[in-house]
Scaffold this motif. Structure first.
Motif, PDB file in Angstrom:
ATOM      1  N   UNK A 186       0.847  -1.200   0.000  1.00 38.62           N
ATOM      2  CA  UNK A 186       0.000   0.000   0.000  1.00 38.62           C
ATOM      3  C   UNK A 186       0.889   1.261   0.000  1.00 38.62           C
ATOM      4  N   UNK A 187       1.970   1.213   0.771  1.00 42.61           N
ATOM      5  CA  UNK A 187       2.910   2.349   0.839  1.00 42.61           C
ATOM      6  C   UNK A 187       3.623   2.511  -0.499  1.00 42.61           C
ATOM      7  N   UNK A 188       4.120   1.408  -1.048  1.00 48.32           N
ATOM      8  CA  UNK A 188       4.839   1.475  -2.326  1.00 48.32           C
ATOM      9  C   UNK A 188       3.913   1.970  -3.452  1.00 48.32           C
ATOM     10  N   UNK A 189       2.652   1.544  -3.444  1.00 49.03           N
ATOM     11  CA  UNK A 189       1.690   2.000  -4.463  1.00 49.03           C
ATOM     12  C   UNK A 189       1.492   3.513  -4.360  1.00 49.03           C
ATOM     13  N   UNK A 190       1.405   4.021  -3.139  1.00 45.07           N
ATOM     14  CA  UNK A 190       1.247   5.470  -2.945  1.00 45.07           C
ATOM     15  C   UNK A 190       2.466   6.219  -3.503  1.00 45.07           C
ATOM     16  N   UNK A 191       3.655   5.704  -3.235  1.00 46.00           N
ATOM     17  CA  UNK A 191       4.884   6.359  -3.719  1.00 46.00           C
ATOM     18  C   UNK A 191       4.946   6.353  -5.242  1.00 46.00           C
ATOM     19  N   UNK A 218       2.263   6.304  -7.251  1.00 45.77           N
ATOM     20  CA  UNK A 218       1.238   7.273  -7.680  1.00 45.77           C
ATOM     21  C   UNK A 218       1.741   8.711  -7.576  1.00 45.77           C
ATOM     22  N   UNK A 219       2.545   8.995  -6.562  1.00 47.14           N
ATOM     23  CA  UNK A 219       3.089  10.342  -6.350  1.00 47.14           C
ATOM     24  C   UNK A 219       4.298  10.629  -7.240  1.00 47.14           C
ATOM     25  N   UNK A 220       4.777   9.618  -7.960  1.00 47.15           N
ATOM     26  CA  UNK A 220       5.943   9.810  -8.818  1.00 47.15           C
ATOM     27  C   UNK A 220       7.259   9.876  -8.052  1.00 47.15           C
ATOM     28  N   UNK A 221       7.274   9.301  -6.853  1.00 46.28           N
ATOM     29  CA  UNK A 221       8.488   9.357  -6.034  1.00 46.28           C
ATOM     30  C   UNK A 221       9.402   8.145  -6.257  1.00 46.28           C
ATOM     31  N   UNK A 222       8.930   7.177  -7.012  1.00 51.37           N
ATOM     32  CA  UNK A 222       9.750   6.005  -7.330  1.00 51.37           C
ATOM     33  C   UNK A 222      10.080   6.028  -8.809  1.00 51.37           C
TER      34      UNK A 222
END
Length: 179
Positions: A166-171, A173-177
């Motif tokens: 869930x955390x990785x999916x959020x990152x 979506x935010x373009x942080x990965x």
């Protein structure tokens, strides 16, 4: 100056909620993507940067402000700073967010008190209930739940993998990965 985007993952929650476990789960996944990562674990910071501090509100606030300061230094230099400390007081978490020059993602690691007491591998809740440990968060000292955390994971009924993803999916979506 680094061309990498640094950011702060600020895990907050009761003792035993799974903050450090989640940090340990996502760290290698981030590193595999080429992200520079440093974890500021509450217990380790207390041992090394905050030695001598007690557990009064003032000392806890000082400890969390130190964590926030170091997380900001790292993140502004392209590092993903993961903090895994109870950080019980909403106001001090807000101060750390305002200090941050990089994206600050508050992650509420929510687990009911009954669940964390059941997991109590260190026996801290038993000692707090017996009055041996004074000012223990969630028992004799308050925990201020986040009002607007970017991510809430429910480790009482989600697996570490589910919460971590869930955390990785959020990152993502935010373009942080990286893609």
């Amino acid at each position: 100056m680094s061309d990498r985007q640094g950011f702060i993952l600020w895990f907050t929650g009761l003792s035993g909620a799974g903050k450090s476990t989640l940090a340990e789960y996502i760290t290698p996944k981030l590193k595999d993507l080429g992200v520079l990562v440093e974890t500021l674990d509450g217990d380790e910071v207390r041992q090394n940067l905050s030695k001598g501090l007690g557990f009064s509100k003032e000392d806890r606030d000082t400890n969390i402000r130190r964590i926030g300061y170091v997380a900001n230094l790292l993140s502004r230099n392209g590092v993903c700073s993961i903090t895994a400390a109870i950080s019980p007081y909403r106001e001090v978490r807000r101060e750390c967010r305002e200090l941050s020059e990089a994206p600050f993602i508050e992650i509420y690691v929510e687990a009911p008190l009954a669940v964390v007491e059941e997991r109590d591998t260190k026996g801290l809740y038993k000692k707090a209930r017996a009055g041996i440990i004074k000012e223990f968060t969630g028992v004799s000292d308050p925990y201020h739940e986040p009002e607007n955390a970017e991510i809430v994971v429910h480790t009482g009924n989600e697996s570490i993998e589910e919460s971590g993803e869930k955390i990785l999916a959020y990152l993502r979506e935010r373009g942080l990965l990286p893609a």
